[in-house]
Scaffold this motif. Structure first.
Motif, short mmCIF file in Angstrom:
data_model
loop_
_atom_site.label_atom_id
_atom_site.label_comp_id
_atom_site.label_asym_id
_atom_site.label_seq_id
_atom_site.Cartn_x
_atom_site.Cartn_y
_atom_site.Cartn_z
N VAL A 134 0.86 -1.18 0.00
CA VAL A 134 0.00 0.00 0.00
C VAL A 134 0.89 1.23 0.00
O VAL A 134 1.84 1.33 0.79
N LYS A 135 0.59 2.19 -0.86
CA LYS A 135 1.40 3.40 -1.00
C LYS A 135 0.74 4.55 -0.25
O LYS A 135 -0.38 4.94 -0.55
N ILE A 136 1.48 5.08 0.72
CA ILE A 136 1.05 6.26 1.48
C ILE A 136 1.94 7.41 1.03
O ILE A 136 3.14 7.43 1.31
N VAL A 137 1.36 8.36 0.31
CA VAL A 137 2.15 9.41 -0.34
C VAL A 137 1.69 10.78 0.17
O VAL A 137 0.59 11.24 -0.17
N GLN A 191 15.57 10.22 -2.28
CA GLN A 191 16.86 9.64 -2.59
C GLN A 191 17.10 8.36 -1.78
O GLN A 191 17.62 7.37 -2.31
N HIS A 192 16.71 8.39 -0.52
CA HIS A 192 16.81 7.17 0.30
C HIS A 192 15.94 6.05 -0.27
O HIS A 192 16.40 4.91 -0.44
N LEU A 193 14.68 6.37 -0.56
CA LEU A 193 13.75 5.34 -1.02
C LEU A 193 14.12 4.78 -2.39
O LEU A 193 13.84 3.62 -2.69
N ALA A 243 8.91 -0.70 -13.61
CA ALA A 243 10.02 0.25 -13.55
C ALA A 243 10.82 0.14 -12.26
O ALA A 243 11.83 0.82 -12.10
N GLY A 244 10.36 -0.70 -11.34
CA GLY A 244 11.09 -0.90 -10.09
C GLY A 244 10.85 0.17 -9.05
O GLY A 244 11.62 0.29 -8.09
N LEU A 245 9.77 0.95 -9.20
CA LEU A 245 9.44 1.97 -8.21
C LEU A 245 8.86 1.32 -6.96
O LEU A 245 8.43 0.18 -6.98
N ARG A 246 8.83 2.08 -5.88
CA ARG A 246 8.38 1.53 -4.62
C ARG A 246 6.93 1.08 -4.70
O ARG A 246 6.06 1.80 -5.18
N GLN A 247 6.68 -0.12 -4.21
CA GLN A 247 5.35 -0.71 -4.30
C GLN A 247 4.56 -0.59 -3.00
O GLN A 247 3.41 -1.01 -2.94
N GLY A 248 5.15 -0.02 -1.99
CA GLY A 248 4.43 0.15 -0.74
C GLY A 248 5.27 0.89 0.27
O GLY A 248 6.49 1.05 0.12
N GLY A 249 4.60 1.39 1.32
CA GLY A 249 5.27 2.11 2.37
C GLY A 249 4.85 3.57 2.40
O GLY A 249 4.05 4.02 1.60
N SER A 285 9.35 8.65 -5.57
CA SER A 285 9.60 7.21 -5.39
C SER A 285 8.36 6.39 -5.69
O SER A 285 8.46 5.19 -5.94
N ALA A 286 7.19 7.02 -5.70
CA ALA A 286 5.95 6.32 -6.05
C ALA A 286 5.67 6.34 -7.54
O ALA A 286 5.27 5.32 -8.12
#
Length: 424
Positions: A136-139, A255-257, A382-388, A394-395
């Motif tokens: 789940v993406k929290i943006v 940058q971290h993510l 594309a390898g982007l973040r799938q959750g967090g 990064s999303a």
């Protein structure tokens, strides 16, 4: 994610930004996108739907979802019906927690306009690991703060690395100016983020990497500067930029993510570009005075009284002439001979509809939400973040650049320059 009746739900649809998001959905995306409005007053939600139907008769199928943020079961009923929740109502310290909680448990992505750093860190502590596990993406910060900064930095640094073959050492966002109104919701976020926390929390706020996890809170960037300075790569004098304390930390978290794609020594800062040294020091002095007065508790009701009421839309003049522009300047690491190169990206949203406080913000968060709702497979590939608890960059990555361009924003590379600079 499981099938849901709606791609996107606008929670807080009766507020100023919420109404503008609904107007954009009605004008540009109905019936291709299935969407709903959500809030606690059925009659007010019906008015929003009726306005949308006037814009586009196909909006007769727009959902109306009634939810009370003080009752978790009511929140859950709204969240479980949608792929993506746009939380357009703040302050989020008071209103955002139940919606985030429901999204993580019920597998709906979440976006908001928060710039409330202490609350964002609290959400990270409570929900990041679980949101990663549940995909789940929290943006947060998905409006003018901080999409132009976050996407602009990624865009120009990626260009330098992958199109110029040079590693970017630093990026500076230079806000050029604009015309619009200062939203009361933004003021509320500023109070919540910087005036209300305890002294210990304010010390954490001062850390330039405070949105990063504890094991990644170091780098070349120093605490925020509130003085005038000359930026050689951008060839301009700069003064402090009011939203830099939030935007810079969001970019550093990106940058971290993203795994530090430009190296752990990559630096990111922001400033307001001004014509000359005199203006730079004048604006810096005014900024420092404003900051002092803004956070004196006895004066906070005065500021609230002077600024537009929450829920009151800006006038037609602002809609017609609102705009903003910025340059994002990347400078490379020096080569063996000591030479560096710079690349500059231009970001702007012109009139009409470019007011950063309301109109542009409503389009920015909508395009980010639709990127998550409609391009999920592309983002994963594309390898982007799938959750967090993640960031716009990064999303959505550079997929958001294409969406913003189609929405009328300018995001382009202006030019490349070579400099002679001794390596240190």
């Amino acid at each position: 994610m499981v099938d849901r009746p709606y791609d996107v739900t606008v929670w807080g649809a009766t507020g100023t930004v919420g109404r503008l998001i609904c107007e954009n959905l009605a004008t540009h995306y109905t019936p291709r996108v299935k969407w709903a409005v959500a809030g606690r007053t059925p009659a007010n939600l019906k008015k929003i739907k009726d306005q949308a139907i006037k814009i586009n008769p196909a909006c007769k199928d727009v959902g109306v979802l009634v939810g009370d943020m003080t009752k978790q079961a009511s929140v859950d009923e709204v969240v479980r019906s949608t792929h993506v929740v746009i939380a357009a109502a703040g302050p989020y310290t008071k209103l955002g927690g139940p919606v985030v909680d429901a999204c993580v448990r019920l597998h709906s992505h979440y976006l908001d306009l928060s710039a409330e750093l202490p609350w964002m860190r609290d959400i990270q502590r409570k929900y990041h690991d679980k949101a990663v596990h549940e995909k789940v993406k929290i943006v947060h910060t998905s409006g003018f703060d901080s999409i132009p900064s976050d996407i602009g930095a990624l865009f120009v640094a990626d260009h330098m690395l992958n199109h110029m073959g040079r590693r970017p050492a630093s990026v500076k966002f230079l806000f050029g100016g604009g015309f619009g109104t200062f939203a009361s919701g933004t003021l509320s976020s500023l109070f919540t983020a910087f005036a209300e926390p305890s002294r210990d929390e304010q010390k954490v706020n001062a850390n330039p990497y405070n949105l990063n996890p504890p094991d990644d809170r170091s780098g070349p960037d120093r605490p925020d500067s509130y003085s005038a300075s000359y930026h050689a790569a951008g060839k301009t004098w700069t003064a402090p930029f009011i939203m830099a304390p939030c935007n810079t930390r969001v970019v550093r978290r990106s940058q971290h993510l993203l795994g530090h794609p430009f190296g752990k020594d990559f630096s990111y800062t922001e400033g307001q570009a001004v014509p000359n040294v005199a203006v730079a020091y004048l604006v810096a002095g005014m900024y420092q005075l404003f900051g002092l007065l803004l956070f004196l508790r006895p004066l906070q009701p005065v500021w609230s009284w002077l600024l537009p009421r929450i829920g009151v839309p800006p006038g037609n003049f602002v809609k017609k002439y609102g705009s903003w522009d910025a340059r994002v300047v990347a400078e490379s690491e020096p080569d063996a001979s000591g030479k560096t190169v710079t690349a500059t990206a231009i970001l702007k949203h012109g009139a009409p509809g470019g007011d950063p406080g309301y109109y542009s913000t409503s389009r920015l968060i909508l395009e980010a939400a639709l990127c998550l709702a409609l391009q999920e497979d592309q983002l994963a590939q594309a390898g982007l973040r799938q959750g967090g608890c993640i960031t716009p960059a990064s999303a959505c990555g550079l997929f958001l650049v294409d969406r913003l361009r189609k929405a009328g924003l300018t995001v382009e590379i202006e030019g490349v320059n070579s400099n002679s600079k001794k390596a240190s």
